[in-house]
Design a protein around this motif. Structure first.
Motif, mmCIF file in Angstrom:
data_model
loop_
_atom_site.group_PDB
_atom_site.id
_atom_site.type_symbol
_atom_site.label_atom_id
_atom_site.label_comp_id
_atom_site.label_asym_id
_atom_site.label_seq_id
_atom_site.Cartn_x
_atom_site.Cartn_y
_atom_site.Cartn_z
ATOM 1 N N LYS A 1 48.621 28.005 -41.705
ATOM 2 C CA LYS A 1 47.651 27.342 -40.823
ATOM 3 C C LYS A 1 48.157 25.970 -40.400
ATOM 4 N N ALA A 2 48.744 25.228 -41.332
ATOM 5 C CA ALA A 2 49.267 23.901 -41.027
ATOM 6 C C ALA A 2 50.420 23.990 -40.036
ATOM 7 N N ALA A 3 51.227 25.057 -40.111
ATOM 8 C CA ALA A 3 52.374 25.219 -39.218
ATOM 9 C C ALA A 3 51.932 25.410 -37.767
ATOM 10 N N GLN A 4 50.697 25.847 -37.538
ATOM 11 C CA GLN A 4 50.185 25.979 -36.179
ATOM 12 C C GLN A 4 49.939 24.615 -35.550
ATOM 13 N N LYS A 5 49.788 23.575 -36.376
ATOM 14 C CA LYS A 5 49.519 22.217 -35.887
ATOM 15 C C LYS A 5 50.772 21.356 -35.861
ATOM 16 N N GLY A 6 51.829 21.776 -36.565
ATOM 17 C CA GLY A 6 53.067 21.011 -36.612
ATOM 18 C C GLY A 6 53.939 21.490 -37.745
ATOM 19 N N PRO A 7 55.102 20.870 -37.929
ATOM 20 C CA PRO A 7 56.021 21.322 -38.979
ATOM 21 C C PRO A 7 55.466 21.091 -40.378
ATOM 22 N N VAL A 8 55.831 21.989 -41.289
ATOM 23 C CA VAL A 8 55.440 21.870 -42.694
ATOM 24 C C VAL A 8 56.724 21.706 -43.507
ATOM 25 N N MET B 1 50.744 16.306 -32.808
ATOM 26 C CA MET B 1 51.448 17.115 -33.786
ATOM 27 C C MET B 1 51.198 16.508 -35.164
ATOM 28 N N THR B 2 50.837 17.358 -36.097
ATOM 29 C CA THR B 2 50.592 16.942 -37.469
ATOM 30 C C THR B 2 51.737 17.410 -38.351
ATOM 31 N N ILE B 3 52.276 16.509 -39.153
ATOM 32 C CA ILE B 3 53.333 16.876 -40.096
ATOM 33 C C ILE B 3 52.709 16.998 -41.477
ATOM 34 N N THR B 4 52.951 18.126 -42.130
ATOM 35 C CA THR B 4 52.401 18.395 -43.456
ATOM 36 C C THR B 4 53.551 18.509 -44.444
ATOM 37 N N THR B 5 53.349 17.982 -45.644
ATOM 38 C CA THR B 5 54.344 18.105 -46.712
ATOM 39 C C THR B 5 53.696 18.801 -47.899
ATOM 40 N N LEU B 6 54.357 19.846 -48.380
ATOM 41 C CA LEU B 6 53.879 20.598 -49.540
ATOM 42 C C LEU B 6 55.012 20.729 -50.546
ATOM 43 N N SER B 7 54.669 20.691 -51.811
ATOM 44 C CA SER B 7 55.680 20.982 -52.829
ATOM 45 C C SER B 7 55.911 22.491 -52.846
#
Length: 85
Positions: free
Chosen positions: A20-27, A1-7
């Motif tokens: 797209k990032a949400a398909q791999k983990g929480p954003v 699972m990949t966690i992504t952080t965006l402003s």
């Protein structure tokens, strides 16, 4: 699972990247550097909440796509006698 952080700004400028990032983990979406929201895929949301398909989803299915059981709870309604005298 990949966690992504965006402003918030990054999220607004590139929503497709966030999806797209949400398909791999929480954003995680931040406001002024602090986490404010989380974007999840619907599958992950349902897994976390323990919720399956809604009745609307099930009714929208075509016949034969899937079987489900519908066993509503029995309701007992108390009736009081009425005096019309």
């Amino acid at each position: 699972m990949t966690i992504t952080t965006l402003s918030s700004r990054e999220f607004n400028q590139d929503t497709s990247r966030a999806k797209k990032a949400a398909q791999k983990g929480p954003v995680f979406i931040t406001d002024r550097g602090k986490p404010a929201h989380v974007l999840l895929s619907i599958e992950e949301y349902r897994r976390l909440t323990g919720k399956g398909r809604s009745i609307v989803d099930m009714l929208a299915m075509r016949p034969g796509e899937g079987d489900f059981e519908f066993d509503p709870p029995r309701v007992v309604i108390a009736v009081k006698p009425v005096d019309f005298s």
